[in-house]
Design a protein around this motif. Structure first.
Motif, short mmCIF file in Angstrom:
data_model
loop_
_atom_site.label_atom_id
_atom_site.label_comp_id
_atom_site.label_asym_id
_atom_site.label_seq_id
_atom_site.Cartn_x
_atom_site.Cartn_y
_atom_site.Cartn_z
N THR A 7 0.85 -1.18 0.00
CA THR A 7 0.00 0.00 0.00
C THR A 7 0.89 1.23 0.00
O THR A 7 1.77 1.37 0.85
CB THR A 7 -0.90 0.00 1.25
OG1 THR A 7 -1.72 -1.16 1.23
CG2 THR A 7 -1.77 1.24 1.29
N ALA A 9 1.39 5.37 0.23
CA ALA A 9 0.78 6.53 0.87
C ALA A 9 0.19 7.44 -0.19
O ALA A 9 0.75 7.61 -1.27
CB ALA A 9 1.82 7.28 1.69
N VAL A 80 1.91 7.71 10.40
CA VAL A 80 1.26 6.89 9.37
C VAL A 80 -0.18 6.70 9.83
O VAL A 80 -0.43 6.29 10.96
CB VAL A 80 1.95 5.52 9.20
CG1 VAL A 80 1.20 4.66 8.20
CG2 VAL A 80 3.41 5.72 8.76
N HIS A 82 -3.77 4.94 8.88
CA HIS A 82 -4.45 3.91 8.08
C HIS A 82 -5.94 4.16 8.17
O HIS A 82 -6.54 4.01 9.23
CB HIS A 82 -4.11 2.51 8.60
CG HIS A 82 -2.66 2.18 8.50
ND1 HIS A 82 -2.06 1.85 7.30
CD2 HIS A 82 -1.68 2.16 9.43
CE1 HIS A 82 -0.77 1.62 7.51
NE2 HIS A 82 -0.51 1.80 8.79
N GLY A 83 -6.52 4.59 7.06
CA GLY A 83 -7.95 4.86 7.01
C GLY A 83 -8.26 6.31 7.37
O GLY A 83 -7.53 6.97 8.11
N ASP A 89 -9.68 2.65 3.08
CA ASP A 89 -8.50 2.04 2.45
C ASP A 89 -7.37 3.04 2.21
O ASP A 89 -6.31 2.67 1.71
CB ASP A 89 -8.88 1.38 1.13
CG ASP A 89 -9.85 0.22 1.34
OD1 ASP A 89 -9.78 -0.43 2.40
OD2 ASP A 89 -10.68 -0.02 0.44
N THR A 91 -4.24 5.32 2.98
CA THR A 91 -3.10 5.40 3.89
C THR A 91 -2.44 6.75 3.67
O THR A 91 -2.10 7.12 2.54
CB THR A 91 -2.10 4.26 3.63
OG1 THR A 91 -2.75 3.01 3.87
CG2 THR A 91 -0.89 4.38 4.54
N PRO A 116 4.71 3.35 3.34
CA PRO A 116 4.91 4.09 4.59
C PRO A 116 6.14 3.64 5.39
O PRO A 116 6.82 4.47 6.00
CB PRO A 116 3.63 3.82 5.38
CG PRO A 116 2.61 3.54 4.33
CD PRO A 116 3.35 2.85 3.22
N GLU A 117 6.46 2.35 5.33
CA GLU A 117 7.62 1.86 6.10
C GLU A 117 8.95 2.37 5.54
O GLU A 117 9.98 2.26 6.20
CB GLU A 117 7.61 0.33 6.19
CG GLU A 117 7.66 -0.40 4.88
CD GLU A 117 6.29 -0.62 4.22
OE1 GLU A 117 6.28 -1.39 3.24
OE2 GLU A 117 5.27 -0.06 4.65
#
Length: 152
Positions: A7, A9, A80, A82-83, A89, A91, A116-117
């Motif tokens: 996913t 961003a 970060v 999420h949602g 969905d 990010t 994101p990581e």
């Protein structure tokens, strides 16, 4: 079986973003509409300030010069998310960014099109712009290419 795609961003869809423009912020938004990133610098003491304010927080002068920046930025802090309400969905990677061309100024924006990581404090970024409501463009940031990072 293939692994799920990472996913990336993104940002809130432009039709959901509205900005307020006033005499202090209009030069910033007008430049963004022209795909330029600018920052206000005190015309007396040279202090940069973002967000734009009617007077310098350092010397209280109302004199201001709008300085065009290179678009380079570095992640100072980030989260970060999420949602988002109505967009489960999505990010987001909202970040506080240092602007090397405007020492002391920090801009809050989104880092986009990256897993994101992969975002870390110190990640080098470069500005891009995305359409939002009323014909404005919103500054967003992408990870700088090797060439962009070398030229900073």
């Amino acid at each position: 079986m293939n692994a799920p795609a990472a996913t990336l961003a993104g940002t809130i869809p432009g039709e959901h973003i509205r900005i307020a423009v006033n005499a202090s912020t209009e030069p910033f938004w007008t430049a963004a509409k022209e795909r330029r990133l600018v920052a206000p610098q005190c015309g007396d003491c040279g202090t940069f300030r973002l967000p734009p304010t009617p007077f310098c927080p350092n010397c209280q002068s109302k004199a201001v010069n709008w300085i065009e920046l290179s678009g380079a930025a570095t992640v100072y802090s980030f989260a970060v998310v999420h949602g988002f309400p109505g967009l489960p969905d999505l990010t987001l990677v909202p970040a506080v960014l240092d602007l090397p061309d405007a020492p002391g100024a920090r801009l809050v924006s989104n880092v986009v099109d990256v897993a994101p990581e992969e975002v870390k404090i110190g990640t080098r970024l470069h500005v891009d712009f995305t359409p939002i409501t009323d014909g404005w463009l919103l500054p967003i940031f992408r990870v700088a290419s090797a060439e962009q990072a070398r030229s900073e």
